[in-house]
Each structure stands twice: as C-alpha cells, then as structure tokens.
Motif scaffolding. Structure first.
Motif, PDB file in Angstrom:
ATOM      1  N   ARG A   1       0.990  -1.228  -0.031  1.00 52.34           N
ATOM      2  CA  ARG A   1       0.040   0.084   0.113  1.00 52.34           C
ATOM      3  C   ARG A   1       1.094   1.338   0.060  1.00 52.34           C
ATOM      4  NH1 ARG A   1      -4.121   2.491   4.459  1.00 52.34           N
ATOM      5  NH2 ARG A   1      -5.412   3.585   3.123  1.00 52.34           N
ATOM      6  N   LEU A   2       2.159   1.013   0.898  1.00 54.61           N
ATOM      7  CA  LEU A   2       2.894   2.365   0.819  1.00 54.61           C
ATOM      8  C   LEU A   2       4.059   2.203   0.026  1.00 54.61           C
ATOM      9  CD1 LEU A   2       2.540   3.039   4.830  1.00 54.61           C
ATOM     10  CD2 LEU A   2       1.011   4.009   2.871  1.00 54.61           C
ATOM     11  N   ARG A   3       4.084   1.693  -1.065  1.00 55.03           N
ATOM     12  CA  ARG A   3       5.268   1.366  -1.801  1.00 55.03           C
ATOM     13  C   ARG A   3       5.811   2.700  -2.256  1.00 55.03           C
ATOM     14  NH1 ARG A   3       0.859  -0.474  -4.047  1.00 55.03           N
ATOM     15  NH2 ARG A   3       0.462   0.249  -6.393  1.00 55.03           N
ATOM     16  N   ARG A   4       5.052   3.624  -3.013  1.00 53.78           N
ATOM     17  CA  ARG A   4       5.025   4.644  -3.285  1.00 53.78           C
ATOM     18  C   ARG A   4       5.984   5.811  -2.443  1.00 53.78           C
ATOM     19  NH1 ARG A   4       3.782   5.695  -8.397  1.00 53.78           N
ATOM     20  NH2 ARG A   4       2.317   4.292  -9.532  1.00 53.78           N
ATOM     21  N   ASN A   5       5.517   5.732  -1.290  1.00 53.10           N
ATOM     22  CA  ASN A   5       5.895   6.578  -0.079  1.00 53.10           C
ATOM     23  C   ASN A   5       7.576   5.864   0.406  1.00 53.10           C
ATOM     24  OD1 ASN A   5       6.153   7.361   3.129  1.00 53.10           O
ATOM     25  ND2 ASN A   5       5.448   9.063   1.573  1.00 53.10           N
ATOM     26  N   ASP A   6       7.468   4.709   0.095  1.00 50.69           N
ATOM     27  CA  ASP A   6       8.756   3.934   0.563  1.00 50.69           C
ATOM     28  C   ASP A   6       9.915   4.087  -0.364  1.00 50.69           C
ATOM     29  OD1 ASP A   6       7.251   2.371   2.477  1.00 50.69           O
ATOM     30  OD2 ASP A   6       7.386   0.529   1.259  1.00 50.69           O
ATOM     31  N   ARG A   7       9.642   4.263  -1.526  1.00 53.14           N
ATOM     32  CA  ARG A   7      10.496   4.757  -2.548  1.00 53.14           C
ATOM     33  C   ARG A   7      10.978   6.211  -2.527  1.00 53.14           C
ATOM     34  NH1 ARG A   7       7.816   3.670  -8.188  1.00 53.14           N
ATOM     35  NH2 ARG A   7       6.665   5.583  -7.497  1.00 53.14           N
ATOM     36  N   TRP A   8       9.996   6.971  -2.221  1.00 56.14           N
ATOM     37  CA  TRP A   8      10.572   8.468  -1.776  1.00 56.14           C
ATOM     38  C   TRP A   8      11.364   8.258  -0.723  1.00 56.14           C
ATOM     39  CZ3 TRP A   8       9.906  12.650  -4.365  1.00 56.14           C
ATOM     40  CH2 TRP A   8       9.978  14.233  -3.783  1.00 56.14           C
ATOM     41  N   ILE A   9      10.973   7.931   0.441  1.00 56.07           N
ATOM     42  CA  ILE A   9      11.851   7.977   1.612  1.00 56.07           C
ATOM     43  C   ILE A   9      13.373   7.310   1.287  1.00 56.07           C
ATOM     44  CG2 ILE A   9      12.334   7.018   4.119  1.00 56.07           C
ATOM     45  CD1 ILE A   9       9.200   7.337   4.274  1.00 56.07           C
ATOM     46  N   ALA A  10      13.213   6.356   0.557  1.00 58.06           N
ATOM     47  CA  ALA A  10      14.601   5.775   0.088  1.00 58.06           C
ATOM     48  C   ALA A  10      15.402   6.606  -0.600  1.00 58.06           C
ATOM     49  CB  ALA A  10      14.364   4.359  -0.620  1.00 58.06           C
ATOM     50  N   ALA A  11      14.758   7.599  -1.336  1.00 61.17           N
ATOM     51  CA  ALA A  11      15.574   8.153  -2.168  1.00 61.17           C
ATOM     52  C   ALA A  11      16.038   9.716  -1.538  1.00 61.17           C
ATOM     53  CB  ALA A  11      14.988   8.596  -3.603  1.00 61.17           C
ATOM     54  N   SER A  12      15.406   9.873  -0.235  1.00 64.39           N
ATOM     55  CA  SER A  12      15.510  11.178   0.274  1.00 64.39           C
ATOM     56  C   SER A  12      17.135  11.259   0.856  1.00 64.39           C
ATOM     57  CB  SER A  12      14.627  11.144   1.390  1.00 64.39           C
ATOM     58  OG  SER A  12      14.721  10.570   2.448  1.00 64.39           O
ATOM     59  N   ASP A  13      17.489  12.605   0.753  1.00 66.97           N
ATOM     60  CA  ASP A  13      18.714  12.899   1.424  1.00 66.97           C
ATOM     61  C   ASP A  13      18.591  12.834   3.115  1.00 66.97           C
ATOM     62  OD1 ASP A  13      19.699  13.763  -0.781  1.00 66.97           O
ATOM     63  OD2 ASP A  13      19.371  15.950  -0.726  1.00 66.97           O
TER      64      ASP A  13
ATOM     65  N   PRO B   1      12.621  19.710  10.507  1.00 66.13           N
ATOM     66  CA  PRO B   1      12.590  19.452  12.011  1.00 66.13           C
ATOM     67  C   PRO B   1      12.000  20.732  12.751  1.00 66.13           C
ATOM     68  CG  PRO B   1      14.693  18.751  11.225  1.00 66.13           C
ATOM     69  CD  PRO B   1      13.838  19.360   9.837  1.00 66.13           C
ATOM     70  N   THR B   2      11.622  21.927  12.082  1.00 65.89           N
ATOM     71  CA  THR B   2      11.012  22.928  12.642  1.00 65.89           C
ATOM     72  C   THR B   2       9.637  22.805  12.650  1.00 65.89           C
ATOM     73  OG1 THR B   2      11.079  24.446  10.564  1.00 65.89           O
ATOM     74  CG2 THR B   2      13.152  24.564  12.023  1.00 65.89           C
ATOM     75  N   GLY B   3       9.006  21.877  12.111  1.00 68.32           N
ATOM     76  CA  GLY B   3       7.686  21.507  11.690  1.00 68.32           C
ATOM     77  C   GLY B   3       7.141  22.414  10.625  1.00 68.32           C
ATOM     78  N   THR B   4       7.973  23.109   9.742  1.00 76.57           N
ATOM     79  CA  THR B   4       7.827  23.589   8.614  1.00 76.57           C
ATOM     80  C   THR B   4       7.660  22.714   7.397  1.00 76.57           C
ATOM     81  OG1 THR B   4       8.798  25.801   9.518  1.00 76.57           O
ATOM     82  CG2 THR B   4       8.390  25.530   7.169  1.00 76.57           C
ATOM     83  N   PRO B   5       6.525  22.583   6.538  1.00 72.55           N
ATOM     84  CA  PRO B   5       6.429  22.045   5.599  1.00 72.55           C
ATOM     85  C   PRO B   5       7.396  22.616   4.414  1.00 72.55           C
ATOM     86  CG  PRO B   5       4.542  23.269   5.633  1.00 72.55           C
ATOM     87  CD  PRO B   5       5.067  23.321   7.079  1.00 72.55           C
ATOM     88  N   VAL B   6       8.076  21.843   3.505  1.00 76.23           N
ATOM     89  CA  VAL B   6       8.890  22.313   2.574  1.00 76.23           C
ATOM     90  C   VAL B   6       8.608  21.879   1.160  1.00 76.23           C
ATOM     91  CG1 VAL B   6      10.865  22.643   4.215  1.00 76.23           C
ATOM     92  CG2 VAL B   6      10.699  20.518   3.157  1.00 76.23           C
ATOM     93  N   ARG B   7       8.122  20.869   0.800  1.00 73.24           N
ATOM     94  CA  ARG B   7       7.527  20.208  -0.476  1.00 73.24           C
ATOM     95  C   ARG B   7       6.161  19.414  -0.250  1.00 73.24           C
ATOM     96  NH1 ARG B   7      13.070  19.581   0.078  1.00 73.24           N
ATOM     97  NH2 ARG B   7      12.817  17.579   1.161  1.00 73.24           N
ATOM     98  N   PHE B   8       5.661  19.562  -1.366  1.00 73.11           N
ATOM     99  CA  PHE B   8       4.562  18.689  -1.537  1.00 73.11           C
ATOM    100  C   PHE B   8       4.717  17.759  -2.727  1.00 73.11           C
ATOM    101  CE2 PHE B   8       0.212  18.559  -3.582  1.00 73.11           C
ATOM    102  CZ  PHE B   8      -0.406  17.676  -2.865  1.00 73.11           C
ATOM    103  N   THR B   9       4.174  16.329  -2.591  1.00 71.96           N
ATOM    104  CA  THR B   9       4.339  15.718  -3.821  1.00 71.96           C
ATOM    105  C   THR B   9       3.086  14.942  -3.827  1.00 71.96           C
ATOM    106  OG1 THR B   9       6.814  15.122  -3.201  1.00 71.96           O
ATOM    107  CG2 THR B   9       5.655  13.410  -4.563  1.00 71.96           C
ATOM    108  N   ILE B  10       2.732  14.615  -5.350  1.00 73.64           N
ATOM    109  CA  ILE B  10       1.519  13.665  -5.519  1.00 73.64           C
ATOM    110  C   ILE B  10       2.229  12.527  -6.250  1.00 73.64           C
ATOM    111  CG2 ILE B  10      -0.190  13.471  -7.289  1.00 73.64           C
ATOM    112  CD1 ILE B  10      -0.656  16.617  -7.090  1.00 73.64           C
ATOM    113  N   SER B  11       1.746  11.262  -6.055  1.00 70.62           N
ATOM    114  CA  SER B  11       2.596  10.300  -6.652  1.00 70.62           C
ATOM    115  C   SER B  11       1.307   9.251  -7.112  1.00 70.62           C
ATOM    116  CB  SER B  11       3.360   9.389  -5.625  1.00 70.62           C
ATOM    117  OG  SER B  11       3.972   8.215  -6.273  1.00 70.62           O
ATOM    118  N   LEU B  12       1.341   9.025  -8.422  1.00 72.97           N
ATOM    119  CA  LEU B  12       0.168   8.262  -9.030  1.00 72.97           C
ATOM    120  C   LEU B  12       0.597   7.075  -9.905  1.00 72.97           C
ATOM    121  CD1 LEU B  12      -1.449  11.469 -10.445  1.00 72.97           C
ATOM    122  CD2 LEU B  12      -2.258  10.081  -8.378  1.00 72.97           C
TER     123      LEU B  12
END
Length: 275
Positions: free
Chosen positions: A18-30, A171-182
């Motif tokens: 179910r969360l494979r798209r988000n898994d992939r995003w986290i794995a690629a994140s700095d 870490p400051t609680g400020t959103p920095v990016r928004f992603t749509i994954s389809l």
C-alpha cells in the motif's frame, strides 16, 4: 514505552504494498541517505506490521544499516506486529529473517530510548480523522524528535497504494515540499488525488486556493496530452509536467522522478491561503 502516547487511534487499514510509493520516496531522500543514524519510524502502521517490513526491505537496498521502528497507540496492534516479526525471524515469510525492524507503543511523541533521533518519520494515513486545526501541532510534536537533517513524511493514499500524496516537513515543523504520486497505468485523470490529499490541504481544494489551481491545471494538461496515450501513460504524464513548468509552476525533480508518476512542488506553491 510511552505511558500515555499522543494521538487518536487510526482505523488500522493496511495492506501489502500500500505504501510502496512513499517507501520509494523515503529511500531516495537526502534525510535518509545521508543520515549518520539511518533510523526510520513507521508511525501508525495499522493493524498489521507489513508496511514496516516492506519499508525496511526497501531501505536496506540503499543502506544495509537502515533500521525501522513501528509505533502504534494500540497495544494489541503492537502485539500482533511482534507476532508477525517472530514469523519473519523464523524464516516463515518472504522477508529477510535478519530484517532490522522492531515495534513499540507510541504516538506523536515518538518515544525513542537513549536520545536517538530518527532520520525520517513516516506518518501516512494518520491524520485523516483529525481536524485541519490539529495538523500543525501534530507536525511539531513529531518533528521535534527528528535528527537535525531529518524529515517527516506525512500524507494519505488510497487502499491499494495507486493514489497518494504527502508533505515533507522539516525538523522545525515547517512543510517544505508537496508531492503527488500516481500509478499512471489506467489513470483516468490525475486530479483524482484530490480525494487523498494530506489533511492540511484536503479541505482547501476550492476556488481561490493554490492546491485547487494545481489540480485544475493538472487535469487540463492531462486532457490536452491525450493524443500521447498512444505512446503510453508515462509519455503523457511527462508532457503534462513540462506543460506545468512552462506555465510557471515551480516543479521540482527531474524526469527520473516524473516517470514514476510523481509531481513535486515547493510547499509554498500550494500552501493554504490565510483567512
């Protein structure tokens, strides 16, 4: 273990991949790749520990020292996940027996021992039943536990993981990016993601709001690129992204990400209007 974990129980809905798209995003994140301690939290994993096992499996392909801890409010869910982990350790599943995964009771306070700070916290489908006014405090509670260069990934997806979106929160609680994954194959129109926006945005899909503008433009360009369906849905989506960029949308990333059905913009491009 937290004596009074913060948060409200989720429905517990989960499922394989179910969360494979988000898994992939986290794995690629700095945040994950460059972490001194590549610890990732799967917060509110639900009635089954499968999403934590899948996340750990995908992260281990990038860093063998990756570790995942799943937190849930409900002690019964923790007990269920630990029983599943016993099966993993015994080699009775398709997951590696030595997978670096554990489970504990906890909520937004992310109760880690010995002062550990995670590189990433994943909280998918956790805030759906909350009020929009609760989101900022939930973000602050979770991000307060992050490593200095860590990131919170908070959002929503459909039951089979084909439609999803999330915010990257610093870490400051400020959103920095928004992603749509389809999932592009058989996609009728990308604006369907309106049903699966993060809580901070889902009620803002109305005229006058930037997220509404983005989804309207996204659907319009999808229709305009219909002729490219002959060459496949990926080529059609790439044309859509190019059109959005040409219109001035500050699209991030490159074709490597866009080909996956991802569209990422700075949070400022879709941030809710002040009222």
């Amino acid at each position: 273990m937290a004596s009074s974990p913060l948060g409200h129980p989720t429905r517990g809905t989960t499922g394989t991949n179910r969360l494979r798209r988000n898994d992939r995003w986290i794995a690629a994140s700095d945040a994950f790749r460059r972490a001194s301690d590549p610890l990732v939290i799967d917060l509110g994993y639900g009635a089954s520990g499968v999403t934590a096992f899948e996340l750990a499996t995908r992260l281990a392909k990038v860093r063998s020292d990756a570790e995942v801890i799943g937190f849930e409010l409900d002690p019964e869910r923790v007990a269920t996940a630990r029983r599943q982990l016993e099966d993993v350790r015994a080699g009775r599943t398709s997951f590696a027996p030595d997978l670096r995964v554990s489970f504990a009771r906890g909520g937004f306070e992310v109760p880690l021992a010995a002062g550990r700070r995670p590189a990433a916290i994943r909280a998918m489908n956790v805030l759906r039943q909350y009020d929009e006014s609760d989101v900022a405090q939930a973000w602050r509670s979770m991000t307060a536990r992050l490593a200095p260069d860590g990131m919170l990934f908070e959002g929503t997806c459909d039951e089979i993981g084909r439609i999803s979106s999330w915010a990257d929160v610093s870490p400051t609680g400020t959103p920095v990016r928004f992603t749509i994954s389809l999932r592009l194959a058989e996609l009728e129109h990308p604006g369907i993601v309106a049903e699966r926006l993060p809580k901070a945005l889902i009620h803002r899909n109305i005229p006058g709001e930037r997220i509404h503008d983005l989804l309207v433009d996204l659907d319009r360009e999808w229709e305009r690129a219909a002729a490219l369906s002959t060459f496949g849905s990926t080529q059609r989506f790439l044309a859509v992204v190019k059109a959005l960029k040409d219109q001035g949308w500050p699209v991030l990333g490159d074709r490597t990400r866009w080909r996956l059905g991802e569209l990422t913009v700075p949070w400022s491009a879709v941030a809710p209007a002040a009222h």
